[in-house]
Design a protein around this motif. Structure first.
Motif, PDB file in Angstrom:
ATOM      1  N   THR A 102       0.858  -1.185   0.000  1.00  0.00           N
ATOM      2  CA  THR A 102       0.000   0.000   0.000  1.00  0.00           C
ATOM      3  C   THR A 102       0.890   1.230   0.000  1.00  0.00           C
ATOM      4  O   THR A 102       1.731   1.398   0.881  1.00  0.00           O
ATOM      5  N   CYS A 103       0.698   2.078  -0.982  1.00  0.00           N
ATOM      6  CA  CYS A 103       1.487   3.305  -1.095  1.00  0.00           C
ATOM      7  C   CYS A 103       1.105   4.235   0.058  1.00  0.00           C
ATOM      8  O   CYS A 103      -0.074   4.412   0.380  1.00  0.00           O
ATOM      9  N   SER A 104       2.122   4.847   0.688  1.00  0.00           N
ATOM     10  CA  SER A 104       1.858   5.725   1.830  1.00  0.00           C
ATOM     11  C   SER A 104       1.428   7.123   1.408  1.00  0.00           C
ATOM     12  O   SER A 104       1.055   7.933   2.247  1.00  0.00           O
ATOM     13  N   ARG A 105       1.459   7.419   0.111  1.00  0.00           N
ATOM     14  CA  ARG A 105       1.011   8.736  -0.364  1.00  0.00           C
ATOM     15  C   ARG A 105      -0.377   8.686  -0.982  1.00  0.00           C
ATOM     16  O   ARG A 105      -1.232   9.488  -0.662  1.00  0.00           O
ATOM     17  N   CYS A 106      -0.602   7.742  -1.903  1.00  0.00           N
ATOM     18  CA  CYS A 106      -1.907   7.681  -2.574  1.00  0.00           C
ATOM     19  C   CYS A 106      -2.821   6.624  -1.967  1.00  0.00           C
ATOM     20  O   CYS A 106      -3.999   6.560  -2.296  1.00  0.00           O
ATOM     21  N   PHE A 107      -2.294   5.778  -1.072  1.00  0.00           N
ATOM     22  CA  PHE A 107      -3.048   4.752  -0.349  1.00  0.00           C
ATOM     23  C   PHE A 107      -3.692   3.716  -1.266  1.00  0.00           C
ATOM     24  O   PHE A 107      -4.687   3.114  -0.915  1.00  0.00           O
ATOM     25  N   LEU A 108      -3.102   3.514  -2.452  1.00  0.00           N
ATOM     26  CA  LEU A 108      -3.569   2.477  -3.355  1.00  0.00           C
ATOM     27  C   LEU A 108      -2.698   1.247  -3.194  1.00  0.00           C
ATOM     28  O   LEU A 108      -1.530   1.331  -2.848  1.00  0.00           O
ATOM     29  N   VAL A 109      -3.279   0.088  -3.470  1.00  0.00           N
ATOM     30  CA  VAL A 109      -2.536  -1.162  -3.399  1.00  0.00           C
ATOM     31  C   VAL A 109      -1.925  -1.421  -4.769  1.00  0.00           C
ATOM     32  O   VAL A 109      -2.621  -1.412  -5.778  1.00  0.00           O
ATOM     33  N   HIS A 110      -0.603  -1.625  -4.791  1.00  0.00           N
ATOM     34  CA  HIS A 110       0.141  -1.849  -6.024  1.00  0.00           C
ATOM     35  C   HIS A 110       0.912  -3.157  -5.929  1.00  0.00           C
ATOM     36  O   HIS A 110       1.188  -3.657  -4.838  1.00  0.00           O
ATOM     37  N   HIS A 111       1.321  -3.672  -7.075  1.00  0.00           N
ATOM     38  CA  HIS A 111       2.196  -4.843  -7.128  1.00  0.00           C
ATOM     39  C   HIS A 111       3.610  -4.398  -6.765  1.00  0.00           C
ATOM     40  O   HIS A 111       3.981  -3.238  -6.946  1.00  0.00           O
ATOM     41  N   SER A 140       6.275  -4.741  -8.213  1.00  0.00           N
ATOM     42  CA  SER A 140       7.036  -4.224  -9.346  1.00  0.00           C
ATOM     43  C   SER A 140       6.900  -2.709  -9.479  1.00  0.00           C
ATOM     44  O   SER A 140       7.696  -2.071 -10.165  1.00  0.00           O
ATOM     45  N   GLN A 141       5.907  -2.106  -8.823  1.00  0.00           N
ATOM     46  CA  GLN A 141       5.701  -0.656  -8.883  1.00  0.00           C
ATOM     47  C   GLN A 141       6.263   0.061  -7.661  1.00  0.00           C
ATOM     48  O   GLN A 141       6.007   1.245  -7.468  1.00  0.00           O
ATOM     49  N   LEU A 142       7.042  -0.638  -6.847  1.00  0.00           N
ATOM     50  CA  LEU A 142       7.640  -0.041  -5.660  1.00  0.00           C
ATOM     51  C   LEU A 142       8.832   0.819  -6.062  1.00  0.00           C
ATOM     52  O   LEU A 142       9.776   0.352  -6.692  1.00  0.00           O
ATOM     53  N   ALA A 143       8.795   2.100  -5.730  1.00  0.00           N
ATOM     54  CA  ALA A 143       9.879   3.021  -6.073  1.00  0.00           C
ATOM     55  C   ALA A 143      10.798   3.257  -4.890  1.00  0.00           C
ATOM     56  O   ALA A 143      12.014   3.350  -5.046  1.00  0.00           O
ATOM     57  N   LYS A 144      10.243   3.359  -3.676  1.00  0.00           N
ATOM     58  CA  LYS A 144      11.046   3.681  -2.505  1.00  0.00           C
ATOM     59  C   LYS A 144      10.473   2.971  -1.283  1.00  0.00           C
ATOM     60  O   LYS A 144       9.257   2.938  -1.083  1.00  0.00           O
ATOM     61  N   GLU A 145      11.354   2.417  -0.475  1.00  0.00           N
ATOM     62  CA  GLU A 145      10.941   1.752   0.753  1.00  0.00           C
ATOM     63  C   GLU A 145      11.806   2.284   1.884  1.00  0.00           C
ATOM     64  O   GLU A 145      13.033   2.269   1.815  1.00  0.00           O
ATOM     65  N   ASP A 146      11.138   2.790   2.931  1.00  0.00           N
ATOM     66  CA  ASP A 146      11.859   3.326   4.079  1.00  0.00           C
ATOM     67  C   ASP A 146      11.184   2.803   5.335  1.00  0.00           C
ATOM     68  O   ASP A 146      10.210   3.402   5.821  1.00  0.00           O
ATOM     69  N   GLY A 147      11.649   1.691   5.854  1.00  0.00           N
ATOM     70  CA  GLY A 147      11.023   1.073   7.017  1.00  0.00           C
ATOM     71  C   GLY A 147       9.672   0.515   6.638  1.00  0.00           C
ATOM     72  O   GLY A 147       9.569  -0.387   5.817  1.00  0.00           O
ATOM     73  N   ASN A 148       8.611   1.056   7.218  1.00  0.00           N
ATOM     74  CA  ASN A 148       7.237   0.650   6.888  1.00  0.00           C
ATOM     75  C   ASN A 148       6.576   1.599   5.908  1.00  0.00           C
ATOM     76  O   ASN A 148       5.376   1.533   5.693  1.00  0.00           O
ATOM     77  N   THR A 149       7.337   2.500   5.327  1.00  0.00           N
ATOM     78  CA  THR A 149       6.812   3.470   4.380  1.00  0.00           C
ATOM     79  C   THR A 149       7.151   3.024   2.965  1.00  0.00           C
ATOM     80  O   THR A 149       8.321   2.869   2.615  1.00  0.00           O
ATOM     81  N   TYR A 150       6.115   2.816   2.166  1.00  0.00           N
ATOM     82  CA  TYR A 150       6.291   2.396   0.787  1.00  0.00           C
ATOM     83  C   TYR A 150       5.737   3.483  -0.130  1.00  0.00           C
ATOM     84  O   TYR A 150       4.651   4.026   0.126  1.00  0.00           O
ATOM     85  N   ILE A 151       6.457   3.775  -1.220  1.00  0.00           N
ATOM     86  CA  ILE A 151       6.013   4.774  -2.189  1.00  0.00           C
ATOM     87  C   ILE A 151       6.052   4.151  -3.569  1.00  0.00           C
ATOM     88  O   ILE A 151       7.048   3.560  -3.976  1.00  0.00           O
ATOM     89  N   CYS A 152       4.956   4.300  -4.304  1.00  0.00           N
ATOM     90  CA  CYS A 152       4.857   3.719  -5.644  1.00  0.00           C
ATOM     91  C   CYS A 152       5.560   4.592  -6.674  1.00  0.00           C
ATOM     92  O   CYS A 152       5.932   5.743  -6.383  1.00  0.00           O
ATOM     93  N   THR A 153       5.739   4.055  -7.861  1.00  0.00           N
ATOM     94  CA  THR A 153       6.440   4.795  -8.916  1.00  0.00           C
ATOM     95  C   THR A 153       5.645   6.014  -9.382  1.00  0.00           C
ATOM     96  O   THR A 153       6.228   7.001  -9.825  1.00  0.00           O
ATOM     97  N   GLU A 154       4.327   5.966  -9.290  1.00  0.00           N
ATOM     98  CA  GLU A 154       3.510   7.113  -9.710  1.00  0.00           C
ATOM     99  C   GLU A 154       3.649   8.296  -8.763  1.00  0.00           C
ATOM    100  O   GLU A 154       3.587   9.444  -9.187  1.00  0.00           O
ATOM    101  N   CYS A 155       3.837   8.025  -7.479  1.00  0.00           N
ATOM    102  CA  CYS A 155       3.952   9.104  -6.490  1.00  0.00           C
ATOM    103  C   CYS A 155       5.390   9.587  -6.306  1.00  0.00           C
ATOM    104  O   CYS A 155       5.602  10.673  -5.800  1.00  0.00           O
ATOM    105  N   ALA A 156       6.350   8.785  -6.716  1.00  0.00           N
ATOM    106  CA  ALA A 156       7.770   9.135  -6.503  1.00  0.00           C
ATOM    107  C   ALA A 156       8.222  10.251  -7.409  1.00  0.00           C
ATOM    108  O   ALA A 156       7.692  10.603  -8.375  1.00  0.00           O
TER     109      ALA A 156
END
Length: 98
Positions: free
Chosen positions: A71-80, A82-98
């Motif tokens: 689950t992206c921490s900015r847009c709160f959408l569930v992504h695969h 493969s769309q993970l752009a940044k991971e910082d602990g429990n914070t995940y950001i998708c490629t669309e929000c990065a």
């Protein structure tokens, strides 16, 4: 307010020539055209043709998040993953929000 785009526009020199009385009259005309509308009554009176959904129940099947999704921490959408752009602990950001 409707605007007639075909009317000739005044130049800066002509705009300064308006008298105080004309400007006051325009201001008074604009202020008198305000209409107070009760939004609640307006919404209740609208009836769309063929849209009586008062007896309908909506059912949506909720699928839990899979192991390869996040689950992206900015847009709160569930992504695969493969769309993970940044991971910082429990914070995940998708490629669309990065």
């Amino acid at each position: 307010m409707a605007t007639d785009y075909d009317t000739p526009r005044k130049t800066d020199d002509e705009a300064g020539e308006d008298s105080i009385e004309e400007l006051k009259a325009r201001r008074n005309d604009k202020g008198g055209a305000i209409v107070d509308v009760d939004e609640a009554d307006l919404a209740e009176s609208l009836e769309l043709p063929g849209a009586d959904l008062s007896n309908e129940e909506l059912s949506v099947q909720v699928i839990p998040k899979r192991a390869d999704e996040f689950t992206c921490s900015r847009c709160f959408l569930v992504h695969h993953r493969s769309q993970l752009a940044k991971e910082d602990g429990n914070t995940y950001i998708c490629t669309e929000c990065a």
